[in-house]
Design a protein around this motif. Sequence first.
Motif, mmCIF file in Angstrom:
data_model
loop_
_atom_site.group_PDB
_atom_site.id
_atom_site.type_symbol
_atom_site.label_atom_id
_atom_site.label_comp_id
_atom_site.label_asym_id
_atom_site.label_seq_id
_atom_site.Cartn_x
_atom_site.Cartn_y
_atom_site.Cartn_z
ATOM 1 N N HIS A 10 -13.716 93.198 145.660
ATOM 2 C CA HIS A 10 -14.862 94.531 144.796
ATOM 3 C C HIS A 10 -13.902 95.444 143.775
ATOM 4 O O HIS A 10 -13.340 95.300 143.925
ATOM 5 N N VAL A 11 -14.867 95.672 143.532
ATOM 6 C CA VAL A 11 -14.770 97.187 142.335
ATOM 7 C C VAL A 11 -15.179 98.849 143.296
ATOM 8 O O VAL A 11 -15.499 98.709 143.423
ATOM 9 N N PRO A 12 -14.055 98.851 143.187
ATOM 10 C CA PRO A 12 -14.126 100.272 144.194
ATOM 11 C C PRO A 12 -14.693 101.239 143.144
ATOM 12 O O PRO A 12 -14.881 101.857 142.318
ATOM 13 N N THR A 13 -15.651 101.852 143.925
ATOM 14 C CA THR A 13 -16.599 102.963 143.194
ATOM 15 C C THR A 13 -16.891 103.923 144.506
ATOM 16 O O THR A 13 -16.911 103.785 145.835
ATOM 17 N N ASN A 14 -17.260 105.324 143.915
ATOM 18 C CA ASN A 14 -18.191 106.656 144.588
ATOM 19 C C ASN A 14 -17.109 107.048 145.483
ATOM 20 O O ASN A 14 -16.443 107.005 146.917
ATOM 21 N N LEU A 15 -15.544 106.712 145.148
ATOM 22 C CA LEU A 15 -14.406 107.597 145.672
ATOM 23 C C LEU A 15 -13.999 108.442 145.894
ATOM 24 O O LEU A 15 -14.515 109.320 144.573
ATOM 25 N N VAL A 16 -13.896 109.561 147.103
ATOM 26 C CA VAL A 16 -13.583 110.865 146.562
ATOM 27 C C VAL A 16 -12.083 111.259 146.291
ATOM 28 O O VAL A 16 -11.314 110.445 146.494
ATOM 29 N N PRO A 17 -11.991 111.753 144.895
ATOM 30 C CA PRO A 17 -10.733 111.887 144.399
ATOM 31 C C PRO A 17 -9.661 112.868 145.625
ATOM 32 O O PRO A 17 -10.367 113.926 146.495
ATOM 33 N N ALA A 18 -8.073 112.814 145.893
ATOM 34 C CA ALA A 18 -7.686 113.017 146.634
ATOM 35 C C ALA A 18 -7.527 114.492 146.435
ATOM 36 O O ALA A 18 -7.631 115.268 145.715
ATOM 37 N N PHE A 19 -7.742 115.544 147.471
ATOM 38 C CA PHE A 19 -7.449 116.750 147.964
ATOM 39 C C PHE A 19 -6.941 117.725 146.791
ATOM 40 O O PHE A 19 -5.624 117.224 146.948
ATOM 41 N N PRO A 20 -6.743 118.451 145.492
ATOM 42 C CA PRO A 20 -5.630 118.131 144.782
ATOM 43 C C PRO A 20 -5.166 119.805 145.042
ATOM 44 O O PRO A 20 -5.459 120.566 146.011
ATOM 45 N N PRO A 21 -4.520 120.290 144.577
ATOM 46 C CA PRO A 21 -3.344 120.905 144.428
ATOM 47 C C PRO A 21 -4.316 122.281 144.063
ATOM 48 O O PRO A 21 -5.055 122.260 143.302
ATOM 49 N N ARG A 22 -4.183 122.878 144.870
ATOM 50 C CA ARG A 22 -5.243 124.499 144.484
ATOM 51 C C ARG A 22 -4.708 125.671 145.120
ATOM 52 O O ARG A 22 -3.999 126.073 145.514
ATOM 53 N N ASP A 23 -4.967 126.811 144.130
ATOM 54 C CA ASP A 23 -4.448 127.781 144.698
ATOM 55 C C ASP A 23 -5.443 129.039 145.766
ATOM 56 O O ASP A 23 -6.574 128.800 145.431
ATOM 57 N N LEU A 24 -4.772 128.918 147.055
ATOM 58 C CA LEU A 24 -5.869 128.903 148.212
ATOM 59 C C LEU A 24 -5.971 130.591 148.226
ATOM 60 O O LEU A 24 -6.541 131.206 148.897
ATOM 61 N N TRP A 25 -5.007 131.357 146.890
ATOM 62 C CA TRP A 25 -5.598 133.116 146.494
ATOM 63 C C TRP A 25 -7.135 132.822 146.373
ATOM 64 O O TRP A 25 -7.433 133.399 146.998
ATOM 65 N N ALA A 26 -6.983 132.206 144.735
ATOM 66 C CA ALA A 26 -7.841 132.492 144.173
ATOM 67 C C ALA A 26 -9.028 131.885 143.987
ATOM 68 O O ALA A 26 -9.808 132.415 144.517
ATOM 69 N N ASP A 27 -8.933 131.067 145.494
ATOM 70 C CA ASP A 27 -9.923 130.215 145.908
ATOM 71 C C ASP A 27 -10.901 131.207 146.889
ATOM 72 O O ASP A 27 -11.864 130.848 147.507
ATOM 73 N N ASP A 28 -10.322 132.286 147.673
ATOM 74 C CA ASP A 28 -10.920 132.488 148.573
ATOM 75 C C ASP A 28 -11.102 134.399 148.698
ATOM 76 O O ASP A 28 -10.160 135.666 148.908
ATOM 77 N N ALA A 29 -12.643 134.378 148.375
ATOM 78 C CA ALA A 29 -12.670 135.925 147.683
ATOM 79 C C ALA A 29 -12.595 136.572 148.824
ATOM 80 O O ALA A 29 -12.695 138.031 148.931
ATOM 81 N N ALA A 30 -12.801 135.773 150.299
ATOM 82 C CA ALA A 30 -12.834 136.469 151.412
ATOM 83 C C ALA A 30 -11.409 137.324 151.782
ATOM 84 O O ALA A 30 -10.861 138.082 152.541
ATOM 85 N N LEU A 31 -10.617 136.094 152.074
ATOM 86 C CA LEU A 31 -9.166 137.078 151.910
ATOM 87 C C LEU A 31 -9.131 138.046 150.349
ATOM 88 O O LEU A 31 -8.506 139.026 151.136
ATOM 89 N N ARG A 32 -9.280 137.990 149.738
ATOM 90 C CA ARG A 32 -8.837 138.719 148.684
ATOM 91 C C ARG A 32 -9.614 139.967 148.642
ATOM 92 O O ARG A 32 -8.882 141.489 149.143
ATOM 93 N N GLU A 33 -11.001 140.094 149.035
ATOM 94 C CA GLU A 33 -11.545 141.480 149.846
ATOM 95 C C GLU A 33 -10.881 141.896 151.066
ATOM 96 O O GLU A 33 -10.879 142.974 150.868
ATOM 97 N N GLY A 34 -10.542 141.394 151.343
ATOM 98 C CA GLY A 34 -9.724 141.485 153.031
ATOM 99 C C GLY A 34 -8.660 142.336 152.783
ATOM 100 O O GLY A 34 -8.345 143.321 153.353
ATOM 101 N N VAL A 35 -7.954 141.311 152.055
ATOM 102 C CA VAL A 35 -6.361 142.688 151.585
ATOM 103 C C VAL A 35 -6.446 143.957 150.517
ATOM 104 O O VAL A 35 -6.543 144.885 151.218
ATOM 105 N N ALA A 36 -7.548 143.871 149.927
ATOM 106 C CA ALA A 36 -7.797 145.231 148.562
ATOM 107 C C ALA A 36 -8.667 146.059 150.052
ATOM 108 O O ALA A 36 -8.408 147.063 150.371
#
Length: 546
Positions: A10-36
Amino acid sequence: MGALPPFETHVPTNLVPAFPPRDLWADDAALREGVARGGAAAFAARLQAYGRLAGDGLYRLGFDANRDRPRLRTHDPQGRRIDLVEFHPAYHRLMVLAKAHGVAGLSWHEGGPGAHVARAALMYLHHQAEAGTSCPLTMTHAAVPVLQGEPALREWAGKAAAPHYDPREVPVAEKTGITLGMGMTEKQGGSDVRANTTTATPQDDGTWSLVGHKWFFSAPMSDGFLVLAQAPGGLTCFLLPRRLPDGTKNAFRLLRLKDKLGDWSNASSEVEFCGARAWRVGAEGRGVATILQMVMLTRLDCMLGAAAQVRMALAQALHHARHRVAFGRGLAGHPLMANVLADLAVESEAATAFALDVAAAVDAGARGDRRAAAFARAATAIGKYWLCRRAPAAVNEAQEGLGGAGYVEESLLPRLYRQAPLNSIWEGSGNIQCLDVLRVLAREPEPAAALRAAVDRAADLHPLLAREAGCLVRALAAAPETLEPQARHLTERLALLLQGGALLAAGSPLAEAFVRSRIGGEHGLALGTLPAGLDFAAILDRALPP
């Protein structure tokens, strides 16, 4: 099929890419606002650096540290007793980076306004990537103020706070940084530490000799351990070193490492003390009071850990749903799945905002604000109970969103799910926390007054909170002997009220969804039951930028 190479089915289709490297600070508005909001904006650059590291390097190290679990070596090849715990190199690398960035000591080795909030944010970021190492980091951090109160142990306090990790088996005097563990629980007592039977006998040189056992001896590879033992004057706290000042091994035996549900990267053990030498910490007979100096900080880290687990589980589920097609359209675009994900986002932001607001109270209390310290005393018990209670259900909901892919070990979700119940058990189970809330209300005037003031402030922010606050005040006015059977329900309602107040005071766009669902009754028993009319897409875009 005819175009496939030989033996390919078979040909694999509709596969989710691996969870990529992410900036856990920039991604998290609640965290940044709580720190401020908590006065720690000056630390933002450092938090962003650790957020990038946690979302990439630490995240990858966590898989190796958990796959190859710690091993106990009781004897060397010649038969000498050594009691060493061996770890995968990934574990040591995680500890090096965490200590260097201040996860265990920023509050102490830098101090200043906002330092406790920044340290809390570092712990929250670290725990998302790898939770097992959070155990020694938390204990090391929380022990510092206890040791600072003993002039003879200030070297230990300074090296525990220092941004250095040194796993060598040498005396503390030869190290620039150390880690600390704890031993409180015995077989016959569990949470009832006053039933402990380990004995402490004073020696002529000012040390004490400990004989007995601990059923749970946390982080047994540490340089020293805070333990409780029965001295002639009653239950007393002691610092027990791994190596004595002359370099010899202290007289304790590690019997085995616990085979645990989760927390695999970290070692927990059973131990026997065979005349082990220790130094007294605090007054004789005041062991519980001495240890309680740590409790507020360790409970806060339990709150942060639970919030971090929910946050990472949400990120994993949302990443999957945005890349997966089901029944003809993107999974995240199905209204019911969008409700589930949005509800997880509401749960996550409420947990994060509440934990960081409590961290801000701890920070203000450390700088002399008695009212803030009193509020933190009460709020950490409430928050530890409720956030830790919610984490397993939230992680499982995210796991279900991935289907079978969320149940296999290549995914992070099984590790998160195994880890989620730990914070509700460690440092006092749910019942202990709820009974402590009743104790605060009945016997501790300052924390009780600070908690009631926080309830009043929340009541002023929304009619539904005002209604709930009125009901709570009436419920808490009942005779004390009638409150204990309802302690969980009362603590849960206090937690929800404080979370709603935190979101509203912060101006969170998710506040109305939280209040309507959790306080106003427009919610079922399961996640994914938010009321109609909410903008799920906006909630999800805030939760994790596409």
